[in-house]
Design a protein around this motif. Structure first.
Motif, PDB file in Angstrom:
ATOM      1  N   HIS A 154       0.632  -1.272  -0.048  1.00  0.00           N
ATOM      2  CA  HIS A 154       0.062  -0.142  -0.356  1.00  0.00           C
ATOM      3  C   HIS A 154       0.903   1.230   0.168  1.00  0.00           C
ATOM      4  CE1 HIS A 154       1.115  -0.115   4.014  1.00  0.00           C
ATOM      5  NE2 HIS A 154       0.226  -0.667   4.727  1.00  0.00           N
ATOM      6  N   SER A 155       1.994   0.707   0.469  1.00  0.00           N
ATOM      7  CA  SER A 155       2.943   1.987   0.448  1.00  0.00           C
ATOM      8  C   SER A 155       4.252   2.244   0.548  1.00  0.00           C
ATOM      9  CB  SER A 155       2.526   2.909   1.691  1.00  0.00           C
ATOM     10  OG  SER A 155       3.291   2.319   2.685  1.00  0.00           O
ATOM     11  N   PHE A 156       5.469   2.517   0.583  1.00  0.00           N
ATOM     12  CA  PHE A 156       6.745   2.644  -0.005  1.00  0.00           C
ATOM     13  C   PHE A 156       7.326   3.517   0.895  1.00  0.00           C
ATOM     14  CE2 PHE A 156       6.623   5.055  -3.498  1.00  0.00           C
ATOM     15  CZ  PHE A 156       7.070   5.567  -3.806  1.00  0.00           C
ATOM     16  N   VAL A 157       8.613   3.232   1.175  1.00  0.00           N
ATOM     17  CA  VAL A 157       9.758   4.138   1.951  1.00  0.00           C
ATOM     18  C   VAL A 157      10.858   4.660   0.969  1.00  0.00           C
ATOM     19  CG1 VAL A 157      10.597   2.061   2.696  1.00  0.00           C
ATOM     20  CG2 VAL A 157      10.938   4.248   4.235  1.00  0.00           C
ATOM     21  N   SER A 158      11.432   5.772   1.476  1.00  0.00           N
ATOM     22  CA  SER A 158      12.506   6.262   0.191  1.00  0.00           C
ATOM     23  C   SER A 158      13.533   7.169   1.217  1.00  0.00           C
ATOM     24  CB  SER A 158      12.087   6.823  -0.716  1.00  0.00           C
ATOM     25  OG  SER A 158      11.429   7.982  -0.687  1.00  0.00           O
ATOM     26  N   LEU A 215       1.088   4.076  -2.113  1.00  0.00           N
ATOM     27  CA  LEU A 215       0.534   3.963  -3.650  1.00  0.00           C
ATOM     28  C   LEU A 215      -0.836   3.096  -3.409  1.00  0.00           C
ATOM     29  CD1 LEU A 215       4.022   0.890  -3.592  1.00  0.00           C
ATOM     30  CD2 LEU A 215       3.122   3.132  -5.325  1.00  0.00           C
ATOM     31  N   GLU A 216      -1.062   2.151  -3.287  1.00  0.00           N
ATOM     32  CA  GLU A 216      -2.728   2.442  -3.458  1.00  0.00           C
ATOM     33  C   GLU A 216      -3.900   2.341  -3.133  1.00  0.00           C
ATOM     34  OE1 GLU A 216      -2.880  -1.919  -1.855  1.00  0.00           O
ATOM     35  OE2 GLU A 216      -5.382  -2.055  -2.890  1.00  0.00           O
ATOM     36  N   ASP A 217      -3.822   3.624  -2.327  1.00  0.00           N
ATOM     37  CA  ASP A 217      -4.201   4.200  -0.682  1.00  0.00           C
ATOM     38  C   ASP A 217      -4.291   5.447  -1.809  1.00  0.00           C
ATOM     39  OD1 ASP A 217      -4.062   2.667   0.410  1.00  0.00           O
ATOM     40  OD2 ASP A 217      -2.899   3.481   2.032  1.00  0.00           O
ATOM     41  N   ASP A 218      -3.563   5.672  -3.085  1.00  0.00           N
ATOM     42  CA  ASP A 218      -3.519   6.803  -3.137  1.00  0.00           C
ATOM     43  C   ASP A 218      -4.336   7.518  -4.391  1.00  0.00           C
ATOM     44  OD1 ASP A 218      -1.533  10.318  -3.139  1.00  0.00           O
ATOM     45  OD2 ASP A 218      -2.737   9.647  -5.057  1.00  0.00           O
ATOM     46  N   ALA A 219      -4.792   8.010  -5.134  1.00  0.00           N
ATOM     47  CA  ALA A 219      -6.428   7.821  -5.803  1.00  0.00           C
ATOM     48  C   ALA A 219      -5.819   8.400  -6.717  1.00  0.00           C
ATOM     49  CB  ALA A 219      -7.574   9.084  -5.475  1.00  0.00           C
ATOM     50  N   VAL A 220      -5.245   9.049  -6.822  1.00  0.00           N
ATOM     51  CA  VAL A 220      -4.195   9.662  -8.586  1.00  0.00           C
ATOM     52  C   VAL A 220      -2.939   8.420  -8.499  1.00  0.00           C
ATOM     53  CG1 VAL A 220      -2.416  11.133  -9.333  1.00  0.00           C
ATOM     54  CG2 VAL A 220      -3.892  11.561  -7.438  1.00  0.00           C
ATOM     55  N   VAL A 221      -2.948   7.815  -7.789  1.00  0.00           N
ATOM     56  CA  VAL A 221      -2.208   6.495  -8.533  1.00  0.00           C
ATOM     57  C   VAL A 221      -3.095   5.743  -8.834  1.00  0.00           C
ATOM     58  CG1 VAL A 221      -0.117   5.063  -6.648  1.00  0.00           C
ATOM     59  CG2 VAL A 221      -0.139   7.104  -6.362  1.00  0.00           C
ATOM     60  N   GLN A 230       3.100  13.311 -11.933  1.00  0.00           N
ATOM     61  CA  GLN A 230       4.249  14.177 -10.762  1.00  0.00           C
ATOM     62  C   GLN A 230       3.371  13.655  -9.008  1.00  0.00           C
ATOM     63  OE1 GLN A 230       6.406  17.506 -11.646  1.00  0.00           O
ATOM     64  NE2 GLN A 230       7.472  17.032  -9.265  1.00  0.00           N
ATOM     65  N   ILE A 231       3.769  12.985  -8.621  1.00  0.00           N
ATOM     66  CA  ILE A 231       3.284  13.258  -7.157  1.00  0.00           C
ATOM     67  C   ILE A 231       4.359  13.581  -6.414  1.00  0.00           C
ATOM     68  CG2 ILE A 231       2.761  11.957  -4.658  1.00  0.00           C
ATOM     69  CD1 ILE A 231       1.021  10.625  -6.591  1.00  0.00           C
ATOM     70  N   GLN A 232       3.828  14.858  -5.494  1.00  0.00           N
ATOM     71  CA  GLN A 232       4.861  15.903  -4.323  1.00  0.00           C
ATOM     72  C   GLN A 232       4.755  15.250  -3.006  1.00  0.00           C
ATOM     73  OE1 GLN A 232       6.070  19.148  -6.123  1.00  0.00           O
ATOM     74  NE2 GLN A 232       4.514  19.257  -7.951  1.00  0.00           N
ATOM     75  N   LEU A 233       3.460  15.166  -2.908  1.00  0.00           N
ATOM     76  CA  LEU A 233       3.586  14.993  -1.478  1.00  0.00           C
ATOM     77  C   LEU A 233       3.532  13.554  -0.579  1.00  0.00           C
ATOM     78  CD1 LEU A 233       0.673  17.772  -0.812  1.00  0.00           C
ATOM     79  CD2 LEU A 233       3.053  18.413  -0.976  1.00  0.00           C
ATOM     80  N   PRO A 234       4.563  13.227  -0.199  1.00  0.00           N
ATOM     81  CA  PRO A 234       4.728  12.177   1.017  1.00  0.00           C
ATOM     82  C   PRO A 234       3.808  12.246   2.099  1.00  0.00           C
ATOM     83  CG  PRO A 234       6.966  13.186   1.767  1.00  0.00           C
ATOM     84  CD  PRO A 234       5.805  14.182   0.150  1.00  0.00           C
ATOM     85  N   TYR A 235       3.590  10.918   2.808  1.00  0.00           N
ATOM     86  CA  TYR A 235       2.521  11.190   3.833  1.00  0.00           C
ATOM     87  C   TYR A 235       3.482  11.545   4.652  1.00  0.00           C
ATOM     88  CZ  TYR A 235       2.481   6.453   4.985  1.00  0.00           C
ATOM     89  OH  TYR A 235       2.879   4.672   5.065  1.00  0.00           O
ATOM     90  N   PHE A 236       4.361  11.160   4.733  1.00  0.00           N
ATOM     91  CA  PHE A 236       5.349  11.382   5.964  1.00  0.00           C
ATOM     92  C   PHE A 236       6.282  11.046   5.714  1.00  0.00           C
ATOM     93  CE2 PHE A 236       8.017   9.193   9.227  1.00  0.00           C
ATOM     94  CZ  PHE A 236       7.708   9.985  10.141  1.00  0.00           C
ATOM     95  N   SER A 237       7.129  12.282   6.611  1.00  0.00           N
ATOM     96  CA  SER A 237       8.760  12.377   6.178  1.00  0.00           C
ATOM     97  C   SER A 237       9.726  12.673   7.185  1.00  0.00           C
ATOM     98  CB  SER A 237       8.162  13.790   4.835  1.00  0.00           C
ATOM     99  OG  SER A 237       9.439  14.185   4.711  1.00  0.00           O
ATOM    100  N   THR A 238      10.093  12.606   8.103  1.00  0.00           N
ATOM    101  CA  THR A 238      11.036  12.914   8.677  1.00  0.00           C
ATOM    102  C   THR A 238      12.818  13.240   7.675  1.00  0.00           C
ATOM    103  OG1 THR A 238      11.546  12.064  10.929  1.00  0.00           O
ATOM    104  CG2 THR A 238      11.803  10.626   8.938  1.00  0.00           C
ATOM    105  N   ASN A 239      13.531  13.731   9.281  1.00  0.00           N
ATOM    106  CA  ASN A 239      14.729  14.200   8.616  1.00  0.00           C
ATOM    107  C   ASN A 239      15.534  13.831  10.464  1.00  0.00           C
ATOM    108  OD1 ASN A 239      13.646  16.402  10.132  1.00  0.00           O
ATOM    109  ND2 ASN A 239      14.552  17.411   8.890  1.00  0.00           N
TER     110      ASN A 239
END
Ligand code: ADP
Ligand code: MG
Length: 795
Positions: free
Chosen positions: A630-634, A646-652, A672-681
């Protein structure tokens, strides 16, 4: 900054079908791609040559409203405050200049900006024609105030016009002279000006510049009657566009402070008329957006490169960055450089003291503060001045050291590679990936090999605390060689072979359930192209082209994990096998071009690009798909780790659903998808070079010799991502695994499918295995080689 240079890439249009997407944009970076061809034929195994350009910003957004919001609204605001705003559209004929200028004006009308008067004219061959007065030719004269004005230009007051300003503009547009060119039969050979006067006294100028035509276009007219005139026109257009570039470039240079350069506004009528909109004297209130337009296709590539070269030269920001890169550390400055630095410091505040700086950077660096203050006092400065300059200089030294440090790090990485290349170490970087549980692949340089694992108990149930002295043997079964100069960094198995090889008789490789014939092998690396190999047919089945730079990791979306479009998919099927689905062919790739891409391997289409506004700001080093798909991490060099739907996003979902075989004629269109649903540093302070899911947790590694097991803290239903970095998305750290000799950025770890063990190799060829539950190291597998183990795979 008063002038912003933005690249707009026009969307694919019907007449572009069949050409591939040769331009990708990402923040300020624009990449253009060209396939390498041999003897006129595209070399499918070969490399893609890509070139990177950098402006202030770029956009491939198809939406005019958001373009307006991002880059034009601020200009309009400036005019409302009484300043001079200007929006210019530049680019090859057919690249979308007129479309954009008209859309920007329309959006402005719609947003209810109050307009008191309007003038419209065009500049053709350095002559001005009034578009509100039957194209009457007018003169440009310099007034008493030094400004250039069009004499006798009709200025229609809004009331007097008796029609909406919008209609006045429409009437004016119709008068524009156009003639046929290759690219667009409504091509404009003139610069069109639309000037709006606002109640504040401010003005707003929209300029639809003439097309930046090339020789081929000119040639194609050389046989027509007006060939001479057309050629002359083209020369005039190119000259005026060149003058414009020079003026904007110098304006940008001047806006950085320092010695003010003379700006040659007087060279063309075009620049004379734009003077008020561009002149950034300290008192002027101007704001300009320069929209340079490019077409997205391979076909328009030569002109796209011209356009981007032009715009890049204009962007002194880029030049400044290049200059800075060349610049030596302050401790190496000559006395003259030190003096000139002091002279310019804080806009010349300390200029009078610069005379007394008869010392090199090296001496300055080692001088005591007291001595320095004495020197400054002798030159008439105060103690505070001395303190301030001294601090500033040492800040600079520290900063340049930081830069050097980073460079050293890079070098270290290089060293390792070089040693491998020289043959002191084995050429093959052991990057491995499983196929079923019987095969694995390794790759390095332009060679990839598949090995079969025989014998031994491969069962993951064998306790990790007592790894059996393995009776395993591995046999080389296949070797693939890429084009010369290729350097494959990563390989992964996945996807589905059966509908790619149309070979129903060959049943070898069919799994027990008789469903699948096996998996594809993806190879990628320095060549920017992902090669998809069907090991059963023993051949290359697809080359995925689009990344603008090196590719660091690829991963297939696990088959059957997701539920994308199970029903929509059509395709050629093997008799009796279940319907393959789009998601049987989905591959993700992470690249140095700061993007992650999702591909449909079967059609070769790049479906989605995960990059941009809130995407990675540096190379993406690693990606992993959630076991449920349903999602991926980078993770990347910007030290952030991001989660994407991935799967949960309507556009995808929509894009994937639309990507079955029927799309093959129109495949090079990328959303193009610009917004991750989570981002951390917060997980790492250094490059995050490997990320893996462990259930819903994440095991990430950084070059700070640390692997961290953590859990993202998601807001309700995942966080709305726009503000995610600012809101410091929290993580819950669960375990730390401390490493040694893992400070290079391409070492990959792996977690076992049973989610119990973790393995990683290091620079010394040592492989460590941990039990996840108990962070005690359980074993060290040392090969006593000095080779960096860049990837491990535990199963
Ligand atoms: P130019 O003025 O640079 O010669 P045009 O504005 O006439 O180019 O655009 C060429 C074609 O592309 C037109 O048919 C236009 O409608 C289309 N076009 C350009 N930009 C866009 C866009 N952003 N969205 C949709 N269509 C566009
Ligand atoms: Mg046009």
């Amino acid at each position: 900054m008063q002038t912003t240079v933005v690249c707009r890439c026009r969307p694919f249009l019907d007449h572009d079908a069949g050409s591939f997407q040769a331009v990708t944009t990402n923040g300020p970076n624009i990449y253009v791609h060209k396939e390498v061809s041999k003897a006129g034929l595209v070399d499918t195994t070969g490399k893609v040559n890509s070139k990177k350009f950098q402006l202030h910003a770029s956009t491939a957004c198809e939406n005019d409203e958001s373009l307006y919001e991002m880059y034009v609204e601020a200009v309009v605001e400036k005019s409302k405050e009484g300043g001079a705003g200007c929006v210019l559209a530049y680019g090859q004929t057919g690249a979308g200049k007129t479309h954009t200028i008209e859309a920007m004006m329309d959006t402005m009308f719609q947003s209810g900006v109050e307009i008191v008067a309007v003038s419209c004219f065009e500049v053709r061959s350095d002559k001005v024609h009034d578009l509100l007065n039957d194209s009457e030719e007018l003169k440009v004269l310099t007034g008493a105030d030094g400004n250039d004005n069009v004499v006798g230009l009709k200025k229609l007051e809004a009331e007097e016009a008796g029609e909406a300003v919008k209609d006045v503009v429409t009437r004016a547009k119709a008068l524009r002279s156009t003639a046929s060119t290759n690219a667009n039969d409504q091509s404009s050979r003139s610069h069109a000006f639309y000037i709006f006067f606002l109640p504040s006294g401010g003005s707003l100028t929209f300029v639809d510049l003439a097309g930046s035509e090339n020789k081929a276009d000119a040639k194609s007219h050389s046989e027509s009657e007006n060939a001479d005139e057309r050629l002359k026109e083209m020369k005039e257009i190119n000259k005026s566009l060149g003058d414009l570039k020079e003026c904007i470039r110098l304006t940008l240079v001047n806006s950085k402070g320092g010695k003010q350069q003379h700006i040659p506004f007087r060279r063309s009528v075009l620049t004379r008329l734009l003077r008020t909109s561009l002149d950034v004297s300290p008192t002027s209130a101007v704001k300009t957006t320069f929209l340079c337009h490019v077409g997205p296709t391979r076909r328009s590539l030569p002109m796209t490169i011209n356009t981007l070269n032009y715009a890049e030269q204009m962007c002194s920001a880029t030049n400044a960055a290049k200059e800075a890169a060349k610049f030596k550390g302050p401790e190496k400055w000559s006395p003259k450089m030190v003096a000139s630095w002091v002279e310019k410091l804080d806009g010349g505040k300390y200029a009078t003291l610069s005379e007394s700086m008869h010392m090199s950077g090296k001496i300055f660096q080692t001088m005591w503060l007291n001595d320095f203050i004495k020197r400054v006092s002798a030159a008439g400065g105060t103690e505070a001045d001395g303190n301030y300059i001294y601090d500033k200089f040492h800040d600079l030294v520290a900063e340049s050291k930081k830069g050097n440090g980073a460079k050293k790090k890079g070098k270290k990485v290089d060293d390792v590679t070089i040693e491998i290349a020289e043959g002191k170490k084995p050429a093959q970087k052991p990057v491995s990936e499983l196929i079923g549980s019987r095969y694995f692949a390794v790759c390095g340089q332009n060679v990839a090999s598949i090995y079969r694992v025989d014998g031994g108990a491969l069962s993951s149930s064998s306790s990790p605390s007592s790894p059996s002295p393995s009776p395993l043997t591995s046999t080389l079964v296949q070797t693939y060689t890429g084009s010369k100069g290729e350097d494959w960094y990563c390989c992964s198995f996945g996807g589905l072979v059966s509908s790619l090889v149309h070979n129903a008789n060959d049943t070898s490789g069919t799994t027990e359930d008789g469903r699948r014939k096996g998996q594809l092998l993806a190879l990628a690396g320095a060549g920017r192209c992902i090669s998809i190999i069907d090991p059963y047919a023993g051949k290359l089945v697809a080359s995925l082209i689009g990344h603008g730079d090196e590719i660091y990791e690829t991963t297939f979306v696990p088959i059957g994990a997701t539920n994308f479009s199970r029903r929509e998919m059509t395709g050629s099927l093997l008799e009796g096998s279940p319907t393959p689905c789009v998601d049987d062919f989905l591959l993700l790739s992470a690249s140095k071009d700061e993007s992650i891409r999702l591909w449909n391997v079967q059609t070769g289409a790049c479906l989605l690009m995960f990059a941009g506004d809130m995407g990675h700001r540096e190379s993406v080093l690693s990606i992993d798909v959630h076991p449920l798909g349903h999602s991926f991490v980078s993770g990347g060099m910007d030290t952030t780790i991001k989660l994407w739907r991935l799967e949960d996003d309507a556009v995808v979902r929509d894009v994937v659903a639309a990507s079955d075989k029927s799309m093959i004629t129109d495949i090079r269109r990328t959303t193009q998808i610009q917004l991750p649903y989570f981002s951390t540093n917060h997980a790492h302070t250094d490059y995050a070079d490997c990320v893996r899911f462990l259930g819903d947790c994440i095991v990430s590694k950084s070059t700070a010799n640390l692997i961290l097991l953590w859990k993202p803290v998601l807001g309700e239903g995942g966080r709305a991502a726009r503000a995610c970095e600012k809101n410091s998305d929290a993580i819950i750290p669960l375990r730390e695994f401390v490493l040694s000799n893992c400070d290079v950025w391409f070492v990959r770890h792996s977690v076992s499918d049973d989610m119990k063990s973790l393995a990683v190799g290091n620079k010394q060829g040592m492989v460590k295995v941990w039990s996840v539950e108990d962070p005690e190291e359980v074993s060290r597998l040392s090969q006593n080689t000095q080779t960096t183990v860049t990837a491990t795979n535990i199963f």
